[in-house]
Design a protein around this motif. Structure first.
Motif, mmCIF file in Angstrom:
data_model
loop_
_atom_site.group_PDB
_atom_site.id
_atom_site.type_symbol
_atom_site.label_atom_id
_atom_site.label_comp_id
_atom_site.label_asym_id
_atom_site.label_seq_id
_atom_site.Cartn_x
_atom_site.Cartn_y
_atom_site.Cartn_z
ATOM 1 N N PRO A 88 0.759 -1.133 0.084
ATOM 2 C CA PRO A 88 -0.131 0.004 -0.131
ATOM 3 C C PRO A 88 1.035 1.558 -0.309
ATOM 4 C CG PRO A 88 -1.048 -1.001 2.128
ATOM 5 C CD PRO A 88 0.663 -1.879 1.081
ATOM 6 N N HIS A 89 1.631 1.281 0.715
ATOM 7 C CA HIS A 89 3.093 2.193 0.563
ATOM 8 C C HIS A 89 3.400 2.390 -0.443
ATOM 9 C CE1 HIS A 89 5.058 5.023 1.837
ATOM 10 N NE2 HIS A 89 6.758 4.523 1.128
ATOM 11 N N HIS A 90 4.189 1.900 -1.203
ATOM 12 C CA HIS A 90 4.931 1.502 -2.430
ATOM 13 C C HIS A 90 3.572 2.469 -4.156
ATOM 14 C CE1 HIS A 90 5.931 -0.231 -6.849
ATOM 15 N NE2 HIS A 90 6.679 0.358 -5.722
ATOM 16 N N LEU A 91 2.090 2.228 -3.264
ATOM 17 C CA LEU A 91 1.074 2.424 -4.340
ATOM 18 C C LEU A 91 0.748 3.965 -4.332
ATOM 19 C CD1 LEU A 91 -0.976 -0.751 -4.550
ATOM 20 C CD2 LEU A 91 0.428 -0.123 -6.552
ATOM 21 N N ARG A 92 0.780 4.408 -2.787
ATOM 22 C CA ARG A 92 0.477 5.608 -2.850
ATOM 23 C C ARG A 92 2.123 6.549 -3.404
ATOM 24 N NH1 ARG A 92 0.993 6.363 2.731
ATOM 25 N NH2 ARG A 92 0.625 4.772 2.712
ATOM 26 N N VAL A 93 2.525 5.868 -2.959
ATOM 27 C CA VAL A 93 3.587 7.050 -3.674
ATOM 28 C C VAL A 93 4.313 6.956 -4.947
ATOM 29 C CG1 VAL A 93 6.675 7.106 -3.672
ATOM 30 C CG2 VAL A 93 5.409 6.798 -1.284
ATOM 31 N N LEU A 94 3.876 5.018 -5.559
ATOM 32 C CA LEU A 94 3.342 5.405 -6.911
ATOM 33 C C LEU A 94 2.919 6.501 -7.673
ATOM 34 C CD1 LEU A 94 4.506 2.068 -7.676
ATOM 35 C CD2 LEU A 94 5.619 4.252 -8.091
ATOM 36 N N GLY A 95 1.560 6.828 -6.957
ATOM 37 C CA GLY A 95 0.684 7.323 -6.814
ATOM 38 C C GLY A 95 1.352 8.426 -7.420
ATOM 39 N N TRP A 96 1.271 9.178 -6.300
ATOM 40 C CA TRP A 96 1.701 10.563 -5.911
ATOM 41 C C TRP A 96 2.806 10.903 -7.149
ATOM 42 C CZ3 TRP A 96 6.505 12.886 -4.474
ATOM 43 C CH2 TRP A 96 6.830 13.931 -3.873
ATOM 44 N N LEU A 97 3.443 10.637 -7.791
ATOM 45 C CA LEU A 97 4.875 10.530 -8.284
ATOM 46 C C LEU A 97 4.359 9.920 -9.562
ATOM 47 C CD1 LEU A 97 7.639 8.800 -7.346
ATOM 48 C CD2 LEU A 97 7.668 10.802 -7.657
ATOM 49 N N GLN A 98 2.916 9.953 -10.040
ATOM 50 C CA GLN A 98 3.065 9.763 -11.587
ATOM 51 C C GLN A 98 1.667 10.604 -11.187
ATOM 52 O OE1 GLN A 98 0.791 5.354 -11.330
ATOM 53 N NE2 GLN A 98 2.360 4.983 -12.782
ATOM 54 N N ARG A 99 1.061 11.694 -10.443
ATOM 55 C CA ARG A 99 0.284 12.857 -11.142
ATOM 56 C C ARG A 99 1.160 13.882 -11.361
ATOM 57 N NH1 ARG A 99 -2.541 10.108 -6.588
ATOM 58 N NH2 ARG A 99 -1.157 11.382 -4.799
ATOM 59 N N LEU A 100 1.955 13.728 -10.052
ATOM 60 C CA LEU A 100 2.599 14.806 -10.146
ATOM 61 C C LEU A 100 3.478 14.955 -11.369
ATOM 62 C CD1 LEU A 100 4.224 15.511 -7.089
ATOM 63 C CD2 LEU A 100 2.924 16.745 -7.989
ATOM 64 N N GLY A 101 4.415 13.972 -12.166
ATOM 65 C CA GLY A 101 4.673 13.000 -13.022
ATOM 66 C C GLY A 101 6.363 14.003 -13.035
#
Length: 156
Positions: A88-101
């Motif tokens: 879940p932590h990994h998915l949260r961080v990846l989601g944040w990075l993908q939103r920011l680009g």
């Protein structure tokens, strides 16, 4: 021991060696190796204050190219990290990075987090040149700010 260290620092701070040394240290410190380039930059500028802007430029370039290497390492490591995707932590961080680009790479200046962030940007296959551009801005501002503060705190 102190005399030896002083003579080594004086040699490395000579303009003909100092900027090259600064580039190498800045490049290596941007990889995942634990090394700080700020002391090298500060030492060079204490001994050669006339090199302020060239030193800032060389440190920024070296550190940005090191960040670009991190990006490529992350890009190549995509398959290795696939089995961690369910955290879940990994998915949260990846989601944040993908939103920011690529703008997330502006945070590449952060100690301990910035260099892995560049690798994760590559792993996510975020566009290379925009990521490098944001790394350049973040790292340049870090060097400019830190060096200016240190030069004011420790004048002459």
């Amino acid at each position: 021991m102190q005399a030896w260290l002083d003579s080594l620092l004086a040699l490395l701070a000579l303009p003909q060696y100092g900027l090259g040394t600064l580039f190498v240290v800045s490049f290596i410190s941007a990889t995942l190796l634990p090394l700080g380039s700020e002391p090298a930059l500060f030492g060079l500028l204490k001994l050669n204050p006339e090199l302020f802007w060239p030193a800032i430029a060389v440190a920024t370039l070296g550190n940005t190219l090191g960040g670009a290497l991190d990006w490529w390492m992350g890009y190549g490591a995509h398959r290795v990290a696939d089995h961690y995707q369910r955290s879940p932590h990994h998915l949260r961080v990846l989601g944040w990075l993908q939103r920011l680009g690529p703008k997330a790479c502006l945070l590449s200046w952060l100690p301990l987090l910035g260099d892995p962030l560049c690798a994760v940007a590559g792993w996510l296959r975020l566009p290379f040149w925009p990521c490098v551009g944001w790394m350049l801005v973040g790292k340049g501002l870090r060097y400019l700010t830190m060096t200016t503060v240190l030069m004011k705190l420790f004048p002459g």
